[in-house]
Design a protein around this motif. Structure first.
Motif, PDB file in Angstrom:
ATOM      1  N   LYS A   1       1.211   6.312  -7.205  1.00 42.98           N
ATOM      2  CA  LYS A   1       0.065   7.157  -7.587  1.00 42.98           C
ATOM      3  C   LYS A   1       0.452   8.625  -7.605  1.00 42.98           C
ATOM      4  CE  LYS A   1      -3.460   4.111  -5.677  1.00 42.98           C
ATOM      5  NZ  LYS A   1      -4.286   3.916  -4.494  1.00 42.98           N
ATOM      6  N   SER A   2       1.426   8.996  -6.746  1.00 40.26           N
ATOM      7  CA  SER A   2       1.820  10.408  -6.735  1.00 40.26           C
ATOM      8  C   SER A   2       2.953  10.683  -7.736  1.00 40.26           C
ATOM      9  CB  SER A   2       2.212  10.845  -5.320  1.00 40.26           C
ATOM     10  OG  SER A   2       3.404  10.189  -4.944  1.00 40.26           O
TER      11      SER A   2
ATOM     12  N   GLU B   1       0.969   4.172  -2.970  1.00 41.87           N
ATOM     13  CA  GLU B   1       0.807   5.622  -2.751  1.00 41.87           C
ATOM     14  C   GLU B   1       1.913   6.404  -3.456  1.00 41.87           C
ATOM     15  OE1 GLU B   1      -1.881   7.085  -1.767  1.00 41.87           O
ATOM     16  OE2 GLU B   1      -2.620   5.028  -1.535  1.00 41.87           O
TER      17      GLU B   1
ATOM     18  N   THR C   1       0.838  -1.210   0.000  1.00 45.41           N
ATOM     19  CA  THR C   1       0.000   0.000   0.000  1.00 45.41           C
ATOM     20  C   THR C   1       0.875   1.264   0.000  1.00 45.41           C
ATOM     21  OG1 THR C   1      -0.212  -0.013   2.399  1.00 45.41           O
ATOM     22  CG2 THR C   1      -1.955  -1.124   1.175  1.00 45.41           C
TER      23      THR C   1
END
Ligand code: TXA
Ligand code: MG
Length: 325
Positions: free
Chosen positions: A23-24, A20, A16
């Motif tokens: 995704k950024s 993150e 996870t």
């Protein structure tokens, strides 16, 4: 050129956190069953350009795009030849990369302007778990500086990229240890552009005769398969240690063999497998090359490996490591 950021690199198995960062728009190292990759969102051109920069990789050397088990390939490719379908059915997820005609959605930067995109579905459970919680595929070359030996453990990635990327997803040592086999299609013909973790024999069983076209350094359909690659800094040659005794100059030599072999004066003998097993030899090759890349050695001599199974790909990597072109 942009100022290099200094990250407090985290090495952990939490997918996870990796998701993150991805995704950024960040670059994250991921484990695969073959080797570790330096991954980013394949549709994010800025992140893709960062991957090239971090590796010092020339833009003419395209990247492989990694997909999840449920990914709809139609977003990436416009057509799947019947033999590509057979191979995908038989060997995905696993160490097989296929070259297929790309859609406009795939940035030209990823494919170095080529009309085909290289796609693979890795089998490593950690990276499959990661891919299942993001909604984009990952462009990822091997996580090593361009031209050096590929990483088969999170510690190898940390060695190269500590402070330069935010996160290394730790999935333990790579089970296959050699990069994926790259296959392309021309009409009804199947062409192997890079020997790798899936044996030629297995591919032949599914699609019949194949052409192996993985030798040249200047093959226009495979610009990244440079002749000189996977190279340690200590000079590496293929041959017999007795021919290199005079090169030792007070240092020791290392002698890489396919299986356990009797001692050789002046050399440390390093078998890739005690029993001569090709799968074990493939798994050990890059780790052994890293260990032997030590200034106590004047030279690394590797014997020519047998001509079957994964030993073929081991031979291919050793020959490229030996090439100074
Ligand atoms: O096992 C693997 O394939 C690993 C893991 C991380 O998936 N990846 C890997 O990537 O070995 P890399 O970038 O080190 O090698 C990929 C090679 C490139 O050097 C290039 O020759 C070839 O794949 N390639 C990629 N895209 C291509 C394309 N569109 N056309 C022809 N060759 C391509
Ligand atoms: Mg590579």
């Amino acid at each position: 050129m942009a100022q290099e950021r200094n990250f407090d690199t985290i090495c952990d198995s939490d997918v996870t956190v990796a998701a993150e960062f991805l995704k950024s728009g960040q670059v994250v190292a991921i484990p695969t069953e073959t080797v570790y990759g330096l991954a980013c969102n394949a549709f994010d051109e800025y992140a893709v350009s960062e991957v090239f920069r971090l590796k010092s990789r020339p833009f003419f050397d395209p990247l492989i795009v990694h997909v999840s088990q449920s990914y709809n390939l139609r977003g990436l490719i416009s057509e799947i030849p019947p033999k590509a379908n057979l191979l995908i059915e038989a060997f995905w997820p696993g160490p097989l990369t296929v070259l297929l005609p790309k859609t406009n959605k795939v940035p030209d930067l990823v494919t170095s302007g080529l009309p085909h995109v290289a796609v693979r579905m890795p089998s490593h459970p950690t990276t499959q778990a990661l891919l299942s919680i993001i909604d984009f595929p990952l462009a990822a070359p091997s996580a090593n500086p361009f031209g050096y030996v590929s990483p088969t453990d999170a510690s190898h990635v940390i060695h190269h990229f500590k402070g330069r990327i935010p996160f290394v997803l730790d999935g333990g040592p790579c089970e296959v240890g050699l990069e994926s086999t790259i296959v392309g299609f021309d009409g009804d013909s199947v062409i192997i552009y890079r020997l790798g973790g899936l044996e030629v024999e297995s591919i032949r069983k599914v699609v019949g005769e194949v052409t192996v076209n993985a030798i040249s350094s200047s093959n226009p359909s495979a610009p990244g398969m440079l002749k000189s690659h996977y190279a340690p800094r200590v000079p590496l040659v293929i041959g017999s240690p007795v021919d290199y005794i005079e090169k030792l100059l007070g240092k020791r030599g290392a002698y890489i063999t396919a299986k356990d072999t009797s001692p050789v004066s002046g050399f440390d003998v390093v078998p890739l497998s005690i029993s001569g097993d090709d799968t074990e030899a493939a798994r050990n090759l890059f780790r052994v090359l890293r260990i032997l890349d030590d200034e106590k050695y004047a030279i690394i001599v590797a014997e020519e490996m047998p001509d079957f199974g994964l030993f073929r790909a081991v031979n291919d990597r050793l020959k490229r490591a030996a090439s100074r072109d």
